[in-house]
Design an enzyme around this catalytic site. Structure first.
Site, PDB file in Angstrom:
ATOM      1  N   ARG A 364       0.852  -1.196   0.000  1.00 40.48           N
ATOM      2  CA  ARG A 364       0.000   0.000   0.000  1.00 40.48           C
ATOM      3  C   ARG A 364       0.882   1.238   0.000  1.00 40.48           C
ATOM      4  NH1 ARG A 364      -4.503  -1.885   4.541  1.00 40.48           N
ATOM      5  NH2 ARG A 364      -5.120  -3.809   3.462  1.00 40.48           N
ATOM      6  N   ASP A 384      -4.264 -13.312   6.861  1.00 34.15           N
ATOM      7  CA  ASP A 384      -5.591 -13.023   6.330  1.00 34.15           C
ATOM      8  C   ASP A 384      -6.360 -14.316   6.077  1.00 34.15           C
ATOM      9  OD1 ASP A 384      -7.534 -11.300   5.580  1.00 34.15           O
ATOM     10  OD2 ASP A 384      -6.564 -10.594   3.763  1.00 34.15           O
ATOM     11  N   LYS A 466     -17.848  -4.291  11.158  1.00 34.22           N
ATOM     12  CA  LYS A 466     -16.742  -5.105  11.657  1.00 34.22           C
ATOM     13  C   LYS A 466     -16.612  -4.988  13.169  1.00 34.22           C
ATOM     14  CE  LYS A 466     -13.405  -1.382  10.689  1.00 34.22           C
ATOM     15  NZ  LYS A 466     -12.162  -1.015   9.989  1.00 34.22           N
TER      16      LYS A 466
END
Length: 643
Positions: A364, A384, A466
């Site tokens: 990123r 992940d 979330k």
């Protein structure tokens, strides 16, 4: 005229209008009056001195609350700006907000501030507090305000006002001779700030955060309810400085970062050993919990990110490239690629839940100013995983995940966790009905686990709500690591389907989940939590075999080999140095166990063991040490000196 004042507990008090927050607080108790810093009026923060003329609901904000601390810190920024203007009149003041644990103000000044200047400014701030200057709110005409600030050379303030919406009320706060543009609220007077503040550091900043604009000088400070809280905070910061993972990473030869690869980590052998220990641990735990590990590409056509919605939402944070007349993105996250694995082959409801895990390498384009050691990087790996399930399976899967997360955090030595439920943001995909069901499922899972949690309205991901899991470390800092997100949207956008029990095609629900988050960041947290003295099961060198005399070299090598054959990370030090020197050196490297080998140990088949943090030495048979040390490693015991 009488008006009704309604309090948070529902009680109503009738008072004569106009009244103020100061009068309301004083009417309750003198103690509340002393500790009050602002007031919530119908949910909006007001100054205590502002007149109330109609029926309202109020809540007094005190200095020991989060809201109260924010007011104190904002006032500290204003007092600092006043001090700077008194000491250095040619300086322009720009923007000065409160931030976590403190405040800052950006100044435009030709001459650079020095650490000595900070001492002077802080001293003048104390004088201003002692003066107890009244702080008054004034509503100004927009054009008058622009003309005034231009006339005194404050062109940045004039620009801010010019850019405000026409409907915005222009409020200026006056304290002594100093005036500052601000929405407020502020304290009634500077003396209420008291002595719980300190200036901490200097930094550079660009006007409005744009590198094309003028560079400013930023002064940071911290402010607390009282001097006791300030001292406690400064002590925590002193301890944090000792534990800084960047310093420990260099001292312990774990990793380094260099300009040729900003935001990327060069792992050294010892650091990589820790990294692998963490990754292998997580891999084994995930396998036990029914996850299947996969691997997906690093470079993917931009069209996939457009379909998933990431390109429009995070396009500026993605690294892109072009070749063969096609545009690609380097993977910033793993979820769209995991859907592609799910889409291969026909899936049935009997295949669900399907748990796909990846130690996914992501990139990123973080701003260079935001990079911080291995805590904030551009290249990182996530633990992940994505769970494809039916809607009926959401709660059970989330509950099972929370249980999994607790087990992992306990093994790493973290017992205190803060839970936050983040709900729908303004910019989102999916229907309100989907969001309703997703938020309800997460809330029920938290409640079914008997957990206390905080609500964060509007902080969810663009595709779903979330739960965030934050660890509290040994010096009280919170680190948000784990997350689980319910997504009704992305699977359908990317064509995921399964055959339901009635034979119809249905779109699965997708749960995004991570426990450690970024492995790089988690390792930084671990290093700071344990001050570099990692417990034996994680330590890069679990045992060091050090010879006292050269006659013991052969036996020392046998000991090291036996340790390695037992699955332990062991090295041997055969240098012709005194044993005291070797012990000190390996203690500085925070090796959990140093085995000192002399002629006697070689003859008797024993080892003299020194544990990190202890001056005691224990002599025991080699087999006994291996058995006990293996048990310690396998049980993932936390060393007493680690935190």
């Amino acid at each position: 005229m009488s008006i009704n004042i309604t309090f948070p507990d529902g009680a109503v008090k009738q008072v004569e209008a106009p009244t103020t927050g100061i009068e309301i607080a004083n009417g309750i108790s003198s103690g509340l009056r002393r500790n009050a810093v602002a007031i919530n009026v119908n949910g909006e923060q007001w100054d205590l001195s502002r007149e109330i003329t109609t029926d309202v609901t109020v809540d007094i904000i005190t200095r020991d609350t989060e809201e109260g601390l924010e007011v104190l810190r904002h006032d500290a920024a204003h007092v600092m700006a006043e001090a700077v203007k008194e000491l250095y009149p040619e300086t322009q003041v720009t923007i000065g907000p409160s931030i976590e644990n403190g405040f800052y103000y950006d100044f435009a000044r030709d001459e650079a501030f020095t650490p000595e200047d900070l001492d002077k400014i802080e001293g003048r701030m104390k004088e201003i507090v002692k003066r107890n200057e009244t702080i008054e709110r004034e509503v100004w005409d927009r054009n008058e305000a622009i003309s005034y600030f231009k006339s005194i050379g404050e062109v940045y303030k004039a620009e801010i006002i010019s850019d405000l919406p026409e409907s915005e009320t222009i409020t200026v706060y006056r304290q002594g001779e100093f005036l500052d543009l601000c929405r407020g609220p502020h304290l009634p007077s500077t003396g209420i700030l008291r002595d719980g503040f300190k200036l901490t550091k200097l930094a550079g900043a660009y006007w409005r955060g744009d590198s094309n604009n003028a560079q400013l000088q930023r002064i940071y400070g911290t402010a607390w309810s009282d001097k006791k809280q300030l001292k406690a905070y400064l002590k925590r910061m002193e301890e944090a400085e000792k534990r800084d993972h960047r310093k420990l990473g260099k001292a312990l030869d774990l990793f380094h970062i260099q300009d040729e690869a900003p935001g990327s980590v060069f792992w050294h052998p010892k650091g990589w050993a820790v990294y692998q220990a963490v990754q292998q641990y997580m891999g084994a735990k995930q396998y036990e919990r029914g996850y299947q590990e996969i691997r997906t590409p690093q470079v993917v056509d931009i069209s996939l990110w457009e379909k998933s919605g990431h390109a429009s939402k995070f396009g500026d944070d993605m690294f892109t490239l072009s070749t063969d007349d096609r545009n690609y993105a380097i993977k910033p996250m793993n979820c769209p690629c995991h859907v592609q694995v799910f889409n291969q082959g026909l899936k049935s409801y009997r295949d669900l839940p399907l748990r796909l895990a990846e130690f996914g390498s992501c990139h990123r384009n973080e701003m260079s100013g935001a990079l911080h050691g291995i805590m904030r990087v551009r290249s990182f790996v996530q633990d992940d995983a994505h769970i494809f399930c039916t809607e009926d399976q959401i709660q059970e899967e989330v509950k099972e995940f929370i249980d999994f997360l607790h087990e992992v955090y306990a093994d790493f030595g973290f017992e205190e966790i803060v839970y936050k439920l983040s709900t729908r943001p303004e910019q989102r995909v999916g229907s309100d009905e989907d969001w309703d069901r997703a938020e309800e499922a997460l809330e029920l899972a938290l409640n079914d686990n008997g957990l206390d949690w905080e609500l964060q309205p509007g902080e969810g991901a663009f595709y779903g709500p979330k739960i965030e899991f934050s660890l509290k470390d040994c010096i009280g800092r919170l680190w948000q690591c784990g997350t689980v997100q319910v997504d009704f949207s992305m699977p359908g956008r990317l064509g995921a389907e399964y055959i339901a029990e009635d034979g119809s095609k249905q779109v699965p629900v997708m749960l995004h989940r991570a426990i450690l988050g970024s492995l790089e960041r988690f390792l930084g947290i671990l290093i700071e939590q344990h001050a570099g003295a990692l417990p034996a099961w994680l330590a890069p060198q679990q045992a060091m075999v050090a010879t006292i005399v050269t006659d013991a070299n052969d036996y020392a090598q046998e000991v090291a080999n036996a340790l390695r054959n037992a699955g332990l990370r062991a090295d041997v030090d055969l240098r012709n140095e005194k044993i005291g020197y070797k012990v000190r050196e390996h203690s500085l490297q925070k090796v959990p166990a140093i085995l000192c080998i002399g002629k006697r140990e070689a003859e008797e088949g024993t080892v003299a063991v020194r544990r990190f943090g202890s001056k005691a030495q224990t002599v025991m048979p080699l087999e006994q040490f291996i058995e006990e040390f293996q048990r310690e490693v396998e049980d993932k015991q936390m060393s007493e000196t680690a935190s």
